[in-house]
Design a protein around this motif. Sequence first.
Motif, mmCIF file in Angstrom:
data_model
loop_
_atom_site.group_PDB
_atom_site.id
_atom_site.type_symbol
_atom_site.label_atom_id
_atom_site.label_comp_id
_atom_site.label_asym_id
_atom_site.label_seq_id
_atom_site.Cartn_x
_atom_site.Cartn_y
_atom_site.Cartn_z
ATOM 1 N N ALA A 9 -26.195 -23.022 41.862
ATOM 2 C CA ALA A 9 -26.736 -22.734 40.535
ATOM 3 C C ALA A 9 -26.363 -23.875 39.596
ATOM 4 O O ALA A 9 -25.789 -24.879 40.020
ATOM 5 C CB ALA A 9 -26.179 -21.410 40.001
ATOM 6 N N GLU A 10 -26.674 -23.675 38.317
ATOM 7 C CA GLU A 10 -26.288 -24.609 37.267
ATOM 8 C C GLU A 10 -25.626 -23.840 36.136
ATOM 9 O O GLU A 10 -25.946 -22.672 35.905
ATOM 10 C CB GLU A 10 -27.518 -25.345 36.730
ATOM 11 N N ILE A 11 -24.722 -24.514 35.433
ATOM 12 C CA ILE A 11 -24.044 -23.898 34.285
ATOM 13 C C ILE A 11 -25.062 -23.602 33.196
ATOM 14 O O ILE A 11 -25.943 -24.423 32.915
ATOM 15 C CB ILE A 11 -22.920 -24.802 33.743
ATOM 16 N N GLY A 12 -24.934 -22.419 32.590
ATOM 17 C CA GLY A 12 -25.799 -22.016 31.485
ATOM 18 C C GLY A 12 -25.039 -22.056 30.165
ATOM 19 O O GLY A 12 -23.894 -22.481 30.107
ATOM 20 N N THR A 13 -25.685 -21.578 29.128
ATOM 21 C CA THR A 13 -25.076 -21.536 27.798
ATOM 22 C C THR A 13 -24.648 -20.105 27.494
ATOM 23 O O THR A 13 -25.452 -19.184 27.573
ATOM 24 C CB THR A 13 -26.068 -22.027 26.736
ATOM 25 N N ALA A 14 -23.398 -19.944 27.160
ATOM 26 C CA ALA A 14 -22.832 -18.629 26.878
ATOM 27 C C ALA A 14 -23.400 -18.045 25.593
ATOM 28 O O ALA A 14 -23.960 -18.761 24.768
ATOM 29 C CB ALA A 14 -21.311 -18.728 26.766
ATOM 30 N N ASP A 15 -23.234 -16.730 25.425
ATOM 31 C CA ASP A 15 -23.651 -16.071 24.187
ATOM 32 C C ASP A 15 -22.994 -16.726 22.976
ATOM 33 O O ASP A 15 -23.534 -16.707 21.889
ATOM 34 C CB ASP A 15 -23.297 -14.585 24.214
ATOM 35 N N ALA A 16 -21.795 -17.305 23.180
ATOM 36 C CA ALA A 16 -21.085 -17.962 22.089
ATOM 37 C C ALA A 16 -21.781 -19.259 21.681
ATOM 38 O O ALA A 16 -21.432 -19.851 20.676
ATOM 39 C CB ALA A 16 -19.638 -18.241 22.496
ATOM 40 N N GLY A 17 -22.742 -19.719 22.492
ATOM 41 C CA GLY A 17 -23.514 -20.897 22.119
ATOM 42 C C GLY A 17 -23.070 -22.186 22.775
ATOM 43 O O GLY A 17 -23.620 -23.234 22.480
ATOM 44 N N HIS A 18 -22.090 -22.132 23.661
ATOM 45 C CA HIS A 18 -21.677 -23.357 24.337
ATOM 46 C C HIS A 18 -21.660 -23.135 25.850
ATOM 47 O O HIS A 18 -21.442 -22.022 26.313
ATOM 48 C CB HIS A 18 -20.313 -23.827 23.827
ATOM 49 N N PRO A 19 -21.912 -24.192 26.607
ATOM 50 C CA PRO A 19 -21.991 -24.033 28.063
ATOM 51 C C PRO A 19 -20.621 -23.792 28.691
ATOM 52 O O PRO A 19 -19.619 -24.388 28.283
ATOM 53 C CB PRO A 19 -22.577 -25.364 28.531
ATOM 54 N N LYS A 20 -20.616 -22.866 29.657
ATOM 55 C CA LYS A 20 -19.406 -22.612 30.433
ATOM 56 C C LYS A 20 -19.782 -21.754 31.630
ATOM 57 O O LYS A 20 -20.794 -21.064 31.631
ATOM 58 C CB LYS A 20 -18.331 -21.911 29.612
ATOM 59 N N LEU A 21 -18.956 -21.829 32.645
ATOM 60 C CA LEU A 21 -19.092 -20.984 33.823
ATOM 61 C C LEU A 21 -17.937 -20.003 33.807
ATOM 62 O O LEU A 21 -16.789 -20.399 33.592
ATOM 63 C CB LEU A 21 -19.017 -21.836 35.095
ATOM 64 N N HIS A 22 -18.226 -18.728 34.013
ATOM 65 C CA HIS A 22 -17.153 -17.743 34.195
ATOM 66 C C HIS A 22 -17.038 -17.528 35.693
ATOM 67 O O HIS A 22 -18.024 -17.222 36.363
ATOM 68 C CB HIS A 22 -17.456 -16.431 33.476
ATOM 69 N N PHE A 23 -15.819 -17.698 36.243
ATOM 70 C CA PHE A 23 -15.586 -17.669 37.681
ATOM 71 C C PHE A 23 -14.510 -16.648 38.017
ATOM 72 O O PHE A 23 -13.461 -16.627 37.388
ATOM 73 C CB PHE A 23 -15.150 -19.060 38.155
ATOM 74 N N GLU A 24 -14.804 -15.796 39.001
ATOM 75 C CA GLU A 24 -13.843 -14.777 39.449
ATOM 76 C C GLU A 24 -13.756 -14.793 40.967
ATOM 77 O O GLU A 24 -14.724 -15.139 41.657
ATOM 78 C CB GLU A 24 -14.288 -13.377 39.030
ATOM 79 N N ILE A 25 -12.605 -14.367 41.469
ATOM 80 C CA ILE A 25 -12.427 -14.061 42.889
ATOM 81 C C ILE A 25 -11.974 -12.612 42.957
ATOM 82 O O ILE A 25 -11.071 -12.195 42.220
ATOM 83 C CB ILE A 25 -11.360 -14.957 43.565
ATOM 84 N N ARG A 26 -12.601 -11.859 43.843
ATOM 85 C CA ARG A 26 -12.203 -10.463 44.053
ATOM 86 C C ARG A 26 -11.778 -10.280 45.500
ATOM 87 O O ARG A 26 -12.423 -10.792 46.418
ATOM 88 C CB ARG A 26 -13.360 -9.531 43.718
ATOM 89 N N TYR A 27 -10.688 -9.572 45.677
ATOM 90 C CA TYR A 27 -10.199 -9.219 47.010
ATOM 91 C C TYR A 27 -10.172 -7.704 47.087
ATOM 92 O O TYR A 27 -9.521 -7.048 46.272
ATOM 93 C CB TYR A 27 -8.804 -9.797 47.252
ATOM 94 N N ARG A 28 -10.935 -7.159 48.022
ATOM 95 C CA ARG A 28 -11.102 -5.710 48.154
ATOM 96 C C ARG A 28 -11.532 -5.078 46.830
ATOM 97 O O ARG A 28 -11.064 -4.012 46.438
ATOM 98 C CB ARG A 28 -9.841 -5.064 48.686
ATOM 99 N N GLY A 29 -12.383 -5.786 46.091
ATOM 100 C CA GLY A 29 -12.938 -5.280 44.844
ATOM 101 C C GLY A 29 -12.064 -5.496 43.625
ATOM 102 O O GLY A 29 -12.495 -5.249 42.507
ATOM 103 N N LYS A 30 -10.840 -5.986 43.810
ATOM 104 C CA LYS A 30 -9.923 -6.190 42.689
ATOM 105 C C LYS A 30 -9.851 -7.675 42.338
ATOM 106 O O LYS A 30 -9.730 -8.528 43.224
ATOM 107 C CB LYS A 30 -8.531 -5.677 43.059
ATOM 108 N N ALA A 31 -9.919 -7.964 41.041
ATOM 109 C CA ALA A 31 -9.839 -9.349 40.584
ATOM 110 C C ALA A 31 -8.460 -9.925 40.883
ATOM 111 O O ALA A 31 -7.438 -9.275 40.645
ATOM 112 C CB ALA A 31 -10.123 -9.424 39.085
ATOM 113 N N VAL A 32 -8.455 -11.144 41.429
ATOM 114 C CA VAL A 32 -7.216 -11.895 41.661
ATOM 115 C C VAL A 32 -7.342 -13.235 40.938
ATOM 116 O O VAL A 32 -8.449 -13.666 40.604
ATOM 117 C CB VAL A 32 -6.944 -12.095 43.174
#
Length: 106
Positions: free
Chosen positions: A74-97
């Motif tokens: 994909a490509e980075i988009g523009t956040a609702d706040a008006g500036h570009p950023k990627l939000h990145f998460e890793i989940r293990y067994r459904g829980k954020a780590v």
Amino acid sequence: GFNGSSNKGIDIGGNTGDPVVSIGNGSVAVTETLRGYGSVLMVDHGGSYMSVYTNVRSVLVKQGQRVQRGQKIAEIGTADAGHPKLHFEIRYRGKAVDPRQYLPAR
């Protein structure tokens, strides 16, 4: 940054259109658009691990598609706040780590 409750991932700055690459080999589990998050992309890496990429644009993969580590998904988009950023998460067994431990050293 990540705290596991109110913020389940990290925000990575960049420019609109910068590449978003898969953290590892896997299968695209979800591609959808959610209000406030832009396009959401989730990759199932097996072993109960899932990576989550939000606020992306120009999703380049389809649900069910196999992806490789480092593949542009994909490509980075523009956040609702008006500036570009990627939000990145890793989940293990459904829980954020803490995703920082899965990113390559800089």
